[in-house]
Design a protein around this motif. Structure first.
Motif, PDB file in Angstrom:
ATOM      1  N   PRO A 153      -3.177  22.934 -13.665  1.00 27.03           N
ATOM      2  CA  PRO A 153      -2.069  23.162 -12.740  1.00 27.03           C
ATOM      3  C   PRO A 153      -1.737  21.875 -12.015  1.00 27.03           C
ATOM      4  N   ARG A 154      -0.454  21.623 -11.803  1.00 28.41           N
ATOM      5  CA  ARG A 154      -0.076  20.352 -11.175  1.00 28.41           C
ATOM      6  C   ARG A 154       1.350  20.404 -10.648  1.00 28.41           C
ATOM      7  N   SER A 155       1.563  19.645  -9.581  1.00 27.32           N
ATOM      8  CA  SER A 155       2.913  19.392  -9.068  1.00 27.32           C
ATOM      9  C   SER A 155       3.026  17.903  -8.818  1.00 27.32           C
ATOM     10  N   PHE A 209      -0.748  16.444  -8.533  1.00 27.24           N
ATOM     11  CA  PHE A 209      -1.596  17.032  -7.495  1.00 27.24           C
ATOM     12  C   PHE A 209      -1.914  18.461  -7.907  1.00 27.24           C
ATOM     13  N   ASN A 210      -3.197  18.826  -7.925  1.00 26.15           N
ATOM     14  CA  ASN A 210      -3.599  20.148  -8.439  1.00 26.15           C
ATOM     15  C   ASN A 210      -3.831  21.185  -7.349  1.00 26.15           C
ATOM     16  N   GLY A 211      -3.495  20.834  -6.116  1.00 29.46           N
ATOM     17  CA  GLY A 211      -3.717  21.729  -5.002  1.00 29.46           C
ATOM     18  C   GLY A 211      -4.882  21.323  -4.141  1.00 29.46           C
ATOM     19  N   THR A 212      -5.756  20.488  -4.695  1.00 32.43           N
ATOM     20  CA  THR A 212      -6.925  19.999  -3.960  1.00 32.43           C
ATOM     21  C   THR A 212      -6.954  18.487  -3.884  1.00 32.43           C
ATOM     22  N   SER A 231      -0.603  10.990  -7.742  1.00 33.62           N
ATOM     23  CA  SER A 231       0.503  11.935  -7.812  1.00 33.62           C
ATOM     24  C   SER A 231       1.760  11.210  -7.341  1.00 33.62           C
ATOM     25  N   ALA A 232       2.888  11.942  -7.340  1.00 33.52           N
ATOM     26  CA  ALA A 232       4.164  11.367  -6.884  1.00 33.52           C
ATOM     27  C   ALA A 232       4.531  10.100  -7.637  1.00 33.52           C
ATOM     28  N   LEU A 233       4.030   9.978  -8.856  1.00 36.88           N
ATOM     29  CA  LEU A 233       4.366   8.861  -9.725  1.00 36.88           C
ATOM     30  C   LEU A 233       5.570   9.240 -10.577  1.00 36.88           C
ATOM     31  N   SER A 234       6.059   8.292 -11.351  1.00 33.39           N
ATOM     32  CA  SER A 234       7.114   8.575 -12.312  1.00 33.39           C
ATOM     33  C   SER A 234       6.859   7.750 -13.566  1.00 33.39           C
ATOM     34  N   ALA A 235       7.435   8.189 -14.683  1.00 33.87           N
ATOM     35  CA  ALA A 235       7.136   7.549 -15.970  1.00 33.87           C
ATOM     36  C   ALA A 235       8.369   7.526 -16.845  1.00 33.87           C
ATOM     37  N   CYS A 236       8.349   6.638 -17.822  1.00 33.79           N
ATOM     38  CA  CYS A 236       9.426   6.557 -18.817  1.00 33.79           C
ATOM     39  C   CYS A 236       8.863   5.990 -20.103  1.00 33.79           C
ATOM     40  N   VAL A 237       9.641   6.088 -21.165  1.00 34.32           N
ATOM     41  CA  VAL A 237       9.245   5.583 -22.475  1.00 34.32           C
ATOM     42  C   VAL A 237      10.256   4.535 -22.918  1.00 34.32           C
ATOM     43  N   VAL A 238       9.757   3.394 -23.392  1.00 32.60           N
ATOM     44  CA  VAL A 238      10.619   2.331 -23.901  1.00 32.60           C
ATOM     45  C   VAL A 238      10.350   2.164 -25.398  1.00 32.60           C
ATOM     46  N   LYS A 239      11.413   2.136 -26.186  1.00 32.22           N
ATOM     47  CA  LYS A 239      11.307   1.995 -27.637  1.00 32.22           C
ATOM     48  C   LYS A 239      11.681   0.579 -28.069  1.00 32.22           C
ATOM     49  N   GLN A 284      -9.544  11.271  -5.047  1.00 31.82           N
ATOM     50  CA  GLN A 284      -9.248  11.152  -3.627  1.00 31.82           C
ATOM     51  C   GLN A 284      -8.831  12.535  -3.131  1.00 31.82           C
ATOM     52  N   ASP A 285      -9.396  12.940  -2.025  1.00 37.11           N
ATOM     53  CA  ASP A 285      -9.063  14.246  -1.478  1.00 37.11           C
ATOM     54  C   ASP A 285      -7.780  14.125  -0.669  1.00 37.11           C
ATOM     55  N   GLU A 286      -6.639  14.286  -1.345  1.00 39.71           N
ATOM     56  CA  GLU A 286      -5.350  14.148  -0.691  1.00 39.71           C
ATOM     57  C   GLU A 286      -4.616  15.466  -0.760  1.00 39.71           C
ATOM     58  N   ARG A 287      -3.797  15.690   0.238  1.00 37.34           N
ATOM     59  CA  ARG A 287      -2.964  16.891   0.220  1.00 37.34           C
ATOM     60  C   ARG A 287      -1.509  16.451   0.383  1.00 37.34           C
ATOM     61  N   THR A 288      -0.672  16.942  -0.528  1.00 37.99           N
ATOM     62  CA  THR A 288       0.755  16.677  -0.433  1.00 37.99           C
ATOM     63  C   THR A 288       1.482  18.002  -0.476  1.00 37.99           C
ATOM     64  N   ARG A 289       2.721  18.014   0.017  1.00 37.08           N
ATOM     65  CA  ARG A 289       3.479  19.249  -0.004  1.00 37.08           C
ATOM     66  C   ARG A 289       3.750  19.651  -1.438  1.00 37.08           C
TER      67      ARG A 289
END
Length: 621
Positions: free
Chosen positions: A535-537, A554-557, A584-592, A616-621
């Motif tokens: 699970p992830r957001s 972020f998996n909730g924990t 978490s809160a990262l972004s990704a792309c693919v380059v060909k 890391q024990d982080e909590r995000t919305r």
């Protein structure tokens, strides 16, 4: 709006509508020289009108039974062949009518048309003859245009025919590009093109042994060898020892090796293959026992191929702070590589990342204090960053996508308000333009393009997580609400894949989710899809190797480094190697089609960079 001027490069007019393709071909914007297009184009038109009305013509080209009145100076300026003919003092210099051998009239008409207009009319039936004539008359512009036409027309079925043509007439650049096309698309070509079976042993060995052969699995390489031998076993079986060294046997599943390779009729009890098969079995046994850990990827039996696509994961939230962390993922070695020397100087989280024309754009985001409207552009070939035009609005939790050569940024949070605004970036003009706002203000939504339309789903409106979705059609310049998702999803990832719009994971207001659903634009309905393992957001998503990759989040924990990929053919999720840090809160792309793809894969990074910083024990919305 004032139109962009036409452009001139190497004595050939390039109009503003052609700039995008010229830039994308090289991966970086080209340098052009501006001129007064109306004046220059007008001169071309006048000269061509004079030719067509046979005014001021001072020579006639005789090709078979047809004649072509021309102006010597025009042809001489275009072609060293004609320049020498009209100025060398030989009989052609003074004769009014000049015989042109070795070319037919239709092709000669195209040569003359190009000399006057810089345009040729190519099609599959005439392009080869025109290209040969362009080379004969030393007109590199014609050769270049014909090469570009052939590459645009190239398919899995006709590629070997054009390869033979390029070799017969010594078009080395065309030959190299076709060979690259064959290797990049060999997953399909190896299965559907019967010409593979007629290749000379040296040719098929050259292709199958190449590091940059783009195959998802080595089983295809082995099966291609067997099919090639089956085509003429009496003459070809003697080459099996030589060709089997093209197969990276350590990358093949053990079950397949035992059932399909060892017991294959050409392989079974073949003394020439005993040493190779014994080494491969020992290696596979060791890999199974150690789960592939600490394997020496320089061993020829397991050395990864060079991928045609590279996944980049940039920025995010880790260790309680936004970061600049920059990693690339090599699907062939199943490894992540860190690149501290190319990291941007501004940490960002909750931003968007897209790839367009070989460049990587980072859009909006948050550094822990400020909400950004800025856009940064990274050139992976030059390994250099530059600032692009800023957006109209600050956008954290922004939803980004590319469509028709443009970048779209939708919604987000500016530090005070959730946005319903949306805007579009034109990289050729380095300019953002507002498009109509969405029906609903949303941040932390997911967006993706599919079949010329832009979809956005889910998000947070400041009070609740949402399941609403809408689509933007650039032809009508309108947003239209579509059926809502079955579940509320904020921090959701949305991606176009295999004709559907997938919405994966996210936060429903209570918990992080592993499930997903896909939207069918034809049936206008959402369909459940296979659950992810984790699970992830606020994770990243990208499509590579015809699979969906879910990255970090972020998996909730805690933030997580976990990566998994979905194969639509098997309807299964598979584990991939974790990133080097939790984020978490990262972004990704693919380059060909990166010219320097090795710099971001195993072949340029023999030792994996980065360290696992643990959870890391982080909590995000």
């Amino acid at each position: 709006m004032e139109k962009l001027p036409n452009l001139v490069k190497n004595d050939v007019i390039v109009t503003s509508s052609q700039q995008s393709s010229a830039s994308s071909a090289s991966g970086t914007p080209s340098l052009f020289f501006y001129t007064d297009d109306d004046s220059l184009e007008g001169r071309f038109n006048i000269l061509n009108d004079l030719r067509e009305t046979e005014k001021l013509c001072d020579a006639t080209l005789q090709v078979g039974d047809e004649t072509f009145p021309v102006h010597r100076a025009i042809l001489a300026s275009c072609s060293p062949y004609f320049r020498a003919m009209f100025t060398n003092g030989m009989q052609e210099t003074e004769k009014r009518t000049v015989q042109i051998p070795g070319v037919n009239a239709d092709v000669m008409k195209q040569i003359i048309q190009y000399a006057y207009t810089c345009v040729i009319d190519t099609n599959p039936s005439n392009v080869e003859a025109i290209m040969v004539a362009g080379d004969k008359f030393s007109v590199p512009g014609i050769v270049k245009l014909c090469k570009e036409f052939i590459m645009s027309y190239l398919t899995s079925q006709n590629c070997f025919r054009y390869l033979d043509f390029a070799r017969e007439f010594n078009f080395i650049e065309l030959e190299c590009e076709i060979l690259r096309h064959i290797k990049v698309n060999f997953d399909e070509i190896g299965l559907v093109n019967p010409d593979v079976l007629t290749l000379h042993v040296q040719e098929i060995e050259r292709i199958l042994s190449a590091d940059d052969l783009n195959v998802k699995n080595e089983e295809l390489v082995f099966e291609t060898i067997i099919r090639w031998i089956d085509h003429d076993p009496d003459d070809r079986l003697k080459f099996i020892g030589r060709l089997m060294y093209c197969v990276r046997l350590g990358l093949i599943p053990t079950d397949y090796f035992l059932e399909n390779i060892v017991n294959q009729k050409y392989v079974l009890n073949n003394p020439e293959l005993e040493t190779l098969l014994s080494s491969a079995w020992d290696l596979l046994y060791e890999l199974d026992k150690t789960s592939g850990k600490d394997v020496n990827l320089n061993n020829p039996l397991v050395k990864p191929r060079v991928p045609n696509e590279v996944l980049f994961a940039i920025g995010g939230w880790s260790g309680g702070n936004p970061i600049t962390f920059f990693e690339s993922y090599d699907t062939r070695s199943d490894r992540w590589y860190t690149h501290a020397f190319v990291e941007d100087n501004t940490p960002r989280a909750y931003h968007g990342v897209v790839a367009l024309h070989g460049l990587i754009y980072i859009v909006g985001g948050f550094d822990g204090t400020s909400y950004f409207n800025s856009v940064r552009c990274f050139n992976p070939v030059m390994k250099a960053w530059k600032e692009a035009a800023p957006m109209y609005y600050q956008r954290c939790y922004v939803s980004t996508a590319t469509m028709d050569g443009h970048i779209y940024a939708c919604g987000g949070y500016d530090g005070r308000w959730r946005q319903k605004t949306a805007e579009r970036y034109d990289p050729m003009k380095n300019q953002w333009t507002l498009i109509p706002p969405m029906h609903i203000a949303r941040s932390d939504a997911g967006s993706s393009s599919l079949d010329g339309k832009l979809y956005i789903a889910g998000g947070f409106n400041g009070e609740e997580c949402m399941n609403s979705a809408e689509v933007y059609d650039p032809r009508t310049n309108q947003w239209t609400s579509i059926r809502p998702m079955e579940k509320r999803r904020s921090g959701v990832c949305v991606v176009g894949y295999d004709g559907f719009v997938y919405a994966l994971g996210g936060f429903n207001g209570i918990r992080r989710q592993a499930d997903g659903e896909k939207y069918d634009p034809v049936q206008k309905s959402w369909i459940p899809v296979k659950n992810m393992y984790t699970p992830r957001s606020n994770f990243a998503v990208a499509v590579m190797d015809k699979m969906i990759f879910a990255i970090g989040g972020f998996n909730g924990t805690t933030t997580i480094p976990h990566v998994e990929c979905y194969d639509g053919d098997s309807d299964e999720w598979y584990d991939a190697t974790d990133m080097n840090i939790n984020r978490s809160a990262l972004s990704a792309c693919v380059v060909k089609n990166l010219a320097n793809v090795r710099d971001f894969t195993f072949h340029g990074n023999n030792v994996s960079g980065g360290t696992d910083e643990g959870s890391q024990d982080e909590r995000t919305r």
